[in-house]
Design an enzyme around this catalytic site. Structure first.
Site, PDB file in Angstrom:
ATOM      1  N   GLU A 121      82.875  24.659  38.037  1.00  0.00           N
ATOM      2  CA  GLU A 121      82.751  23.810  39.230  1.00  0.00           C
ATOM      3  C   GLU A 121      81.682  24.325  40.186  1.00  0.00           C
ATOM      4  O   GLU A 121      81.430  25.524  40.240  1.00  0.00           O
ATOM      5  CB  GLU A 121      84.093  23.820  40.003  1.00  0.00           C
ATOM      6  CG  GLU A 121      85.271  23.545  39.126  1.00  0.00           C
ATOM      7  CD  GLU A 121      86.612  23.735  39.835  1.00  0.00           C
ATOM      8  OE1 GLU A 121      86.623  24.080  41.037  1.00  0.00           O
ATOM      9  OE2 GLU A 121      87.636  23.530  39.170  1.00  0.00           O
ATOM     10  N   LYS A 123      80.313  25.846  43.444  1.00  0.00           N
ATOM     11  CA  LYS A 123      80.927  26.648  44.510  1.00  0.00           C
ATOM     12  C   LYS A 123      80.324  26.145  45.817  1.00  0.00           C
ATOM     13  O   LYS A 123      79.224  26.546  46.208  1.00  0.00           O
ATOM     14  CB  LYS A 123      80.643  28.130  44.298  1.00  0.00           C
ATOM     15  CG  LYS A 123      81.364  29.013  45.306  1.00  0.00           C
ATOM     16  CD  LYS A 123      81.256  30.477  44.888  1.00  0.00           C
ATOM     17  CE  LYS A 123      82.010  31.409  45.787  1.00  0.00           C
ATOM     18  NZ  LYS A 123      81.759  31.271  47.227  1.00  0.00           N
ATOM     19  N   ASP A 125      79.242  25.635  49.431  1.00  0.00           N
ATOM     20  CA  ASP A 125      78.998  26.637  50.456  1.00  0.00           C
ATOM     21  C   ASP A 125      79.455  26.096  51.805  1.00  0.00           C
ATOM     22  O   ASP A 125      78.697  25.467  52.534  1.00  0.00           O
ATOM     23  CB  ASP A 125      77.511  26.999  50.493  1.00  0.00           C
ATOM     24  CG  ASP A 125      77.280  28.322  51.184  1.00  0.00           C
ATOM     25  OD1 ASP A 125      78.275  29.005  51.516  1.00  0.00           O
ATOM     26  OD2 ASP A 125      76.110  28.678  51.390  1.00  0.00           O
ATOM     27  N   TYR A 235      89.812  21.599  45.702  1.00  0.00           N
ATOM     28  CA  TYR A 235      89.704  22.119  44.334  1.00  0.00           C
ATOM     29  C   TYR A 235      90.988  22.724  43.773  1.00  0.00           C
ATOM     30  O   TYR A 235      90.987  23.215  42.660  1.00  0.00           O
ATOM     31  CB  TYR A 235      88.550  23.122  44.215  1.00  0.00           C
ATOM     32  CG  TYR A 235      88.514  24.165  45.312  1.00  0.00           C
ATOM     33  CD1 TYR A 235      89.484  25.152  45.389  1.00  0.00           C
ATOM     34  CD2 TYR A 235      87.500  24.151  46.264  1.00  0.00           C
ATOM     35  CE1 TYR A 235      89.456  26.105  46.394  1.00  0.00           C
ATOM     36  CE2 TYR A 235      87.461  25.099  47.276  1.00  0.00           C
ATOM     37  CZ  TYR A 235      88.442  26.069  47.338  1.00  0.00           C
ATOM     38  OH  TYR A 235      88.417  27.001  48.324  1.00  0.00           O
ATOM     39  N   LYS A 329      77.445  33.880  41.121  1.00  0.00           N
ATOM     40  CA  LYS A 329      76.556  33.646  42.255  1.00  0.00           C
ATOM     41  C   LYS A 329      75.178  33.214  41.751  1.00  0.00           C
ATOM     42  O   LYS A 329      74.691  33.716  40.725  1.00  0.00           O
ATOM     43  CB  LYS A 329      76.423  34.925  43.080  1.00  0.00           C
ATOM     44  CG  LYS A 329      77.703  35.261  43.845  1.00  0.00           C
ATOM     45  CD  LYS A 329      77.805  34.370  45.049  1.00  0.00           C
ATOM     46  CE  LYS A 329      78.847  34.857  46.015  1.00  0.00           C
ATOM     47  NZ  LYS A 329      78.548  34.519  47.389  1.00  0.00           N
ATOM     48  N   CYS A 423      38.095  32.469  66.262  1.00  0.00           N
ATOM     49  CA  CYS A 423      38.286  32.270  64.827  1.00  0.00           C
ATOM     50  C   CYS A 423      38.167  33.608  64.090  1.00  0.00           C
ATOM     51  O   CYS A 423      37.189  34.334  64.294  1.00  0.00           O
ATOM     52  CB  CYS A 423      37.231  31.294  64.324  1.00  0.00           C
ATOM     53  SG  CYS A 423      37.170  31.185  62.532  1.00  0.00           S
ATOM     54  N   CYS A 426      34.666  33.398  61.963  1.00  0.00           N
ATOM     55  CA  CYS A 426      33.315  33.297  62.534  1.00  0.00           C
ATOM     56  C   CYS A 426      33.246  33.743  63.992  1.00  0.00           C
ATOM     57  O   CYS A 426      32.178  33.705  64.593  1.00  0.00           O
ATOM     58  CB  CYS A 426      32.813  31.859  62.416  1.00  0.00           C
ATOM     59  SG  CYS A 426      33.650  30.733  63.539  1.00  0.00           S
ATOM     60  N   CYS A 441      39.069  25.605  64.844  1.00  0.00           N
ATOM     61  CA  CYS A 441      37.788  26.291  64.998  1.00  0.00           C
ATOM     62  C   CYS A 441      36.757  25.179  64.993  1.00  0.00           C
ATOM     63  O   CYS A 441      36.693  24.394  64.041  1.00  0.00           O
ATOM     64  CB  CYS A 441      37.550  27.256  63.827  1.00  0.00           C
ATOM     65  SG  CYS A 441      35.830  27.778  63.711  1.00  0.00           S
ATOM     66  N   CYS A 446      31.128  27.652  60.529  1.00  0.00           N
ATOM     67  CA  CYS A 446      32.118  28.687  60.242  1.00  0.00           C
ATOM     68  C   CYS A 446      32.223  28.923  58.733  1.00  0.00           C
ATOM     69  O   CYS A 446      32.378  27.971  57.944  1.00  0.00           O
ATOM     70  CB  CYS A 446      33.471  28.247  60.802  1.00  0.00           C
ATOM     71  SG  CYS A 446      34.832  29.257  60.230  1.00  0.00           S
TER      72      CYS A 446
HETATM   73  S1  IVH Z   1      88.733  28.522  43.855  1.00  0.00           S
HETATM   74  C1  IVH Z   1      91.861  31.823  44.218  1.00  0.00           C
HETATM   75  N1  IVH Z   1      86.859  26.712  43.666  1.00  0.00           N
HETATM   76  O1  IVH Z   1      84.663  30.241  47.456  1.00  0.00           O
HETATM   77  C2  IVH Z   1      90.688  30.998  43.977  1.00  0.00           C
HETATM   78  N2  IVH Z   1      86.762  28.262  45.459  1.00  0.00           N
HETATM   79  O2  IVH Z   1      84.282  33.163  47.391  1.00  0.00           O
HETATM   80  C3  IVH Z   1      90.369  30.178  45.134  1.00  0.00           C
HETATM   81  N3  IVH Z   1      84.873  27.895  47.003  1.00  0.00           N
HETATM   82  O3  IVH Z   1      87.644  31.126  49.066  1.00  0.00           O
HETATM   83  C4  IVH Z   1      89.023  29.677  45.131  1.00  0.00           C
HETATM   84  N4  IVH Z   1      84.052  26.137  45.976  1.00  0.00           N
HETATM   85  O4  IVH Z   1      86.375  29.035  49.884  1.00  0.00           O
HETATM   86  C5  IVH Z   1      87.332  27.765  44.356  1.00  0.00           C
HETATM   87  N5  IVH Z   1      85.286  25.021  43.402  1.00  0.00           N
HETATM   88  C6  IVH Z   1      85.757  26.060  44.096  1.00  0.00           C
HETATM   89  C7  IVH Z   1      85.126  26.538  45.265  1.00  0.00           C
HETATM   90  C8  IVH Z   1      85.653  27.655  45.917  1.00  0.00           C
HETATM   91  C9  IVH Z   1      83.919  26.961  46.999  1.00  0.00           C
HETATM   92  C10 IVH Z   1      85.021  28.991  47.999  1.00  0.00           C
HETATM   93  C11 IVH Z   1      86.429  29.159  48.509  1.00  0.00           C
HETATM   94  C12 IVH Z   1      86.806  30.550  48.146  1.00  0.00           C
HETATM   95  C13 IVH Z   1      85.459  31.207  48.086  1.00  0.00           C
HETATM   96  C14 IVH Z   1      85.499  32.497  47.304  1.00  0.00           C
END
Ligand code: IVH
Length: 692
Positions: A121, A123, A125, A235, A329, A423, A426, A441, A446
Site C-alpha cells: 500500500e 504510505k 505522508d 487502512y 521508505k 554584472c 562584464c 545586465c 556583455c
Molecule cells: S499500517 C501497526 N498502513 O505510517 C501498523 N500505516 O510510520 C500501523 N501510514 O503510524 C500502520 N500509510 O501513520 C499503515 N497504508 C498504511 C499507511 C500507514 C501511512 C503511517 C501511519 C503509521 C506510520 C508508520
C-alpha cells in the site's frame, strides 16, 4: 555503568543520538515544526536503533529509539487508545525487504514466504488518525500521540469532507463499535493552491503537505480546520465489537476487510494490492515508487503487510512496531544541505538569475549541486544566506528548489545576501525596472550574454551543432575567433586547431558540424536567433506559413499575427528583431554564407516524417537533453504514442538514467527491444532500432 564498559566514542554517540532523536521527535509530533526533513530524521533514528540492536546491553525502554510518536501536547483532551497504535519498522532498499521476509518466515515457523499473501500500500505522508463509530455514527477522532494516549480532535476531523459522519449500513446492520485507523493528509494540488493563496496575502506558507495537515488538525477553532482542504484514507480496523455475523469486516483477510470498509463508506486507498511472495512485493513497491507522482497525495514509502490477520497474531509485535508489517521508505524528496554561496548567472537576454551553490546532496533521485533562486524577491522572501543549512526539495523530474533555511533559535546567522549591483561577467550595471521582478545586465557587449546567445544558437532545439557546447564557445569568444553567430561559419581553421584542448581532429569535426548546420531548415534558424517570445513551436508555424527568410523580412505585424498560434505580441517581437540594423547585418551575412533560408514543405522535413507512426514507445528513467514531457512530446511529434507502462503492444523501451526496474524486467520478459538513451535522437529521426 554499562555505558562505561563501552568504547567512549560509541556511548557518546548513543547519548548524542538519543538527544537528537528526542528533540526532533518532539518538534515533529508535538510542535508540528520539524527543523529537519523526515529523511534526515530517519537517518538518525535508524542509526540509534541499529546501535541499540547491536548492543542489547545498551537498550533502555525509555530510549527515544524505542518510542512511538510523542506524548500528547495538552492542547486537547487525552484519549486512551483501546488498542495501542504502533509505528512501523523501516526498510531502505530491496535487500532490507528480503531480510525482513526471512525474519518473518522464522517468526511464523516457515521455510520462506513464497506462498504468503501481502498487501502492498502507499504510505500516505500525513497524520495518523483513529476514528470511532458507535452504531455507525462518528463519535471520536483521536491522534496517535505516543501510541497509548492520543488527543481528541473530533471537532476538527468532523470538518473533513471525506470523513463520513455516519456509515452506510450494509445488509441492514453495522457493528456496535468500529474503530478504524488511517491517515489525514492534504492532497498535493490542494496544498500547492493553498500555499499560493497564503503567499498572495503575504502570510507564512507551509513547508510541506504533511506539516500543513498536522498544523490544520491542531487548530483550537474547528472553523479554521474547515477552511483547509484535508482528506483521509483509512487502512485498518483498530477495534470492532458487535458486528453482524458474517460481516466481511470480520474477515481474516486484510484485503477483504478493506473492501468491506469501503462498502460502509470509509475511504480506502485504490492503490493497495494483494500479491503473493516477496518478489511480487518488491515488484509492486517499485511500481508504486515509479508512479508516486501520479498519486493525488504525497507518499514517503510503501507499506507491506501480511494479508492474513490470523498469521499477524502469530508474528506478533515488538513494543514499537508489528513484525508483520514493514515500511519501505522511498528516496527522499527533501534533504538538508549547506548553502555554500549564491551566484548570479546572465542569460542571453541579459536577465540576471540568482542561484544557490550547494554542498552536493542526493535528493529526489539525483545529486543536486545548484538550484535556481529565480529573482531578487525570491531570495529575500526565502531569506536564505550563504552559510545557512537549507532544505532542498526535488521531486522526480521537477527542478530542484531551495525551500528555506533551518533556523536554530538564538543562533547567530550569517549576513543577509545582497543582489550585486554589477554584472559578474562584464562589470556593467545591473538594472531592475520598477514594477518588474527581474534584474538585467543592459550591456549588449556583455560576454556572458554573447556566449549564451551562441550556446542557444548551437543547441539541440535550434541549429543542433554537435561539439559546440558552452566550454568551447567560451574559448572561441575569449580567443576573439567568434563574436556573433555568423562568425561561427567563418572560423579560421588554423587558429581553431591551435585553441587549448582542441587539436586537428576536433577542429575538423567541429567545422564539419558547423558547416552541416547550414542545411537546417528556416524554423531552426529562427529558434537559434533567440527572438523574444518565439519558441520552437511558434518558429515552426511561422516558417511553415511564410516559408522563406526573404518573405519573412518583407512581412508585417498584421500578416504575422494571423499565423496560427502567433498573436500580436510574438508578431511584434519578430518584426522588431528583423528591423534592428545589427540583426539585419548578421542575417545578411548568414544569407551570403549560404545557410538554408527556407522551410521544406511539411511532408519532407525531418521533424514531420512520421518516423514512429503507429508505434508505442515507453521511456523509463531520465534521457539527457529531454524532460519527461519533452521526450513524450518528441515521440508524439514523430507520430508515435508514448505510454507509461510496458505491454505486449510496446514497440520499444528507451532506457535512461535510473530506469524503473519493473519496466526493464517486463520488457525482458516480453522480449521487447530496449534502446539506450544516447540513441533516442536517432530513433526519433530514423524510426529504426539501433543495430545489435
Ligand atoms: S499500517 C501497526 N498502513 O505510517 C501498523 N500505516 O510510520 C500501523 N501510514 O503510524 C500502520 N500509510 O501513520 C499503515 N497504508 C498504511 C499507511 C500507514 C501511512 C503511517 C501511519 C503509521 C506510520 C508508520
Amino acid at each position: 555503568m554499562i555505558l562505561d564498559r563501552l568504547p567512549t566514542e560509541l556511548s557518546e554517540r548513543v547519548a548524542e543520538l538519543r538527544r537528537l532523536v528526542a528533540h526532533h521527535n518532539e518538534r515533529y509530533h508535538a510542535n508540528d515544526a520539524p527543523e529537519i526533513p523526515d529523511a534526515d530524521f530517519d537517518l538518525l533514528a535508524t542509526e540509534l536503533r541499529r546501535i541499540e540492536a547491536e548492543h542489547p546491553e545498551l537498550l533502555d525502554e525509555q530510549s527515544p529509539g524505542q518510542a512511538v510518536g510523542a506524548a500528547p501536547s495538552g492542547l486537547f483532551a487525552p484519549v486512551a487508545h483501546a488498542v495501542r497504535m504502533l509505528s512501523l519498522d523501516n526498510a531502505f532498499d530491496d535487500d532490507e525487504i528480503l531480510a525482513w521476509s526471512e525474519r518473518l518466515a522464522r517468526a511464523l515457523g516457515r521455510d520462506d514466504v513464497a506462498d504468503l499473501s501481502f498487501s502492498v500500500e502507499p504510505k500516505v505522508d500525513g497524520v495518523a488518525m483513529s476514528l470511532t463509530y458507535v452504531d455507525g455514527v462518528l463519535t471520536q477522532a483521536a491522534t496517535r500521540g505516543d501510541g497509548v494516549t492520543g488527543e481528541d480532535v473530533t471537532a476538527n476531523v468532523a470538518t473533513i469532507a471525506s470523513v463520513p459522519g455516519r456509515l452506510d449500513a450494509v445488509a441492514g446492520s453495522l457493528p456496535a463499535v468500529l474503530e478504524v485507523r488511517g491517515e489525514v493528509y492534504l492532497p498535493t494540488q490542494d496544498f500547492a493552491d493553498m500555499n499560493a493563496r497564503l503567499e498572495e496575502t503575504g502570510a507564512k506558507t507551509f513547508v510541506n503537505p504533511r506539516n500543513a495537515a498536522a498544523g490544520s488538525l491542531r487548530q483550537k477553532d474547528p472553523s479554521v480546520t474547515a477552511t483547509r482542504p484535508l482528506a483521509i484514507l483509512l487502512y485498518q480496523i483498530g477495534l470492532i465489537e458487535g458486528a453482524p455475523a458474517g460481516s466481511d469486516l470480520l474477515s481474516d483477510s486484510h484485503t477483504t476487510v478493506l473492501a468491506a470498509m469501503a462498502e460502509v463508506g470509509l475511504p480506502v486507498s485504490a492503490d493497495a494490492r494483494c500479491v503473493t511472495g516477496i518478489d511480487a512485493v518488491i515488484a509492486r513497491s517499485h511500481e508504486l515508487e515509479e508512479h508516486r507522482h501520479d498519486l493525488s497525495y504525497e507518499i514517503d514509502g510503501v507499506v507491506i503487510k501480511v494479508d492474513d490477520l490470523a498469521l499477524r497474531e502469530v508474528a506478533g509485535a515488538t513494543s514499537r512496531a508489528p513484525r508483520w508489517a514493514l515500511a519501505r521508505k522511498l528516496a527522499p524528496e527533501e534533504r538538508t544541505t549547506m548553502l555554500l554561496d549564491i551566484e548570479v548567472s546572465i542569460g542571453r537576454t541579459g536577465r540576471a538569475t540568482p542561484y544557490a551553490v550547494l554542498e552536493p546532496v542526493f535528493v529526489g533521485g539525483s545529486t543536486v549541486t545548484f538550484a535556481t533562486l529565480h529573482n531578487q524577491d525570491q531570495v529575500a522572501r526565502k531569506d536564505v544566506r550563504p552559510g545557512d543549512t537549507v532544505i532542498v526539495h526535488k521531486a522526480g523530474d521537477v527542478i530542484p528548489e531551495v525551500v528555506g533555511p533551518i533556523l536554530e533559535a538564538g543562533a547567530l546567522r550569517p549576513a543577509a545576501w545582497t543582489f550585486p549591483l554589477t554584472c559578474p561577467a562584464c562589470d556593467g550595471a545591473l538594472v531592475r525596472l520598477e514594477g518588474e521582478s527581474d534584474t538585467y545586465c543592459v550591456n549588449l557587449d556583455c560576454a556572458a550574454q554573447r556566449n549564451q546567445r551562441l550556446s542557444h544558437f548551437a543547441s539541440r532545439s535550434a541549429m543542433d551543432i554537435e561539439g559546440l557546447g558552452e566550454k568551447v564557445i567560451e574559448r572561441l569568444t575569449a580567443a576573439g575567433l567568434v563574436a556573433d553567430v555568423a562568425d561561427l561559419y567563418e572560423i579560421n581553421p588554423g587558429r581553431l586547431a591551435e585553441l587549448e584542448g582542441m587539436g586537428e581532429l576536433s577542429a575538423t569535426n567541429l567545422l564539419d558540424a558547423i558547416a552541416a548546420s547550414k542545411e537546417q531548415p528556416l524554423s531552426r534558424l529562427l529558434v537559434g536567433l533567440g527572438i523574444r517570445h518565439l519558441g520552437p513551436i511558434g518558429a515552426r508555424q511561422v516558417a511553415r506559413s511564410i516559408t522563406s527568410l526573404e518573405a519573412l523580412r518583407g512581412t508585417s505585424v498584421d500578416v504575422l499575427a494571423e499565423v496560427e498560434q502567433i498573436g500580436p505580441i510574438i508578431a511584434e517581437s519578430v518584426i522588431a528583431f528583423l528591423a534592428n540594423p545589427a540583426n539585419q547585418a548578421v542575417l545578411d551575412r548568414l544569407v551570403t554564407i549560404g545557410l538554408t533560408t527556407e522551410e521544406p514543405s511539411v511532408s519532407s522535413t525531418d521533424d514531420d516524417r512520421d518516423t514512429l507512426a503507429g508505434r508505442i514507445v515507453v521511456v523509463t528513467g531520465a534521457v539527457p537533453g529531454f524532460t519527461r514531457e519533452g521526450a513524450q512530446a518528441a515521440i508524439e511529434a514523430a507520430g508515435g504514442k508514448a505510454t507509461g507502462s510496458v505491454s505486449k503492444k510496446t514497440w520499444c523501451v528507451v532506457v535512461g538514467e535510473a530506469p524503473g526496474a519493473s519496466k526493464i524486467t517486463k520488457a525482458e520478459t516480453l522480449g521487447i527491444a530496449m534502446v539506450a538513451a544516447e540513441s533516442f535522437a536517432d530513433l526519433l529521426a530514423t524510426g529504426e532500432l539501433p543495430a545489435g
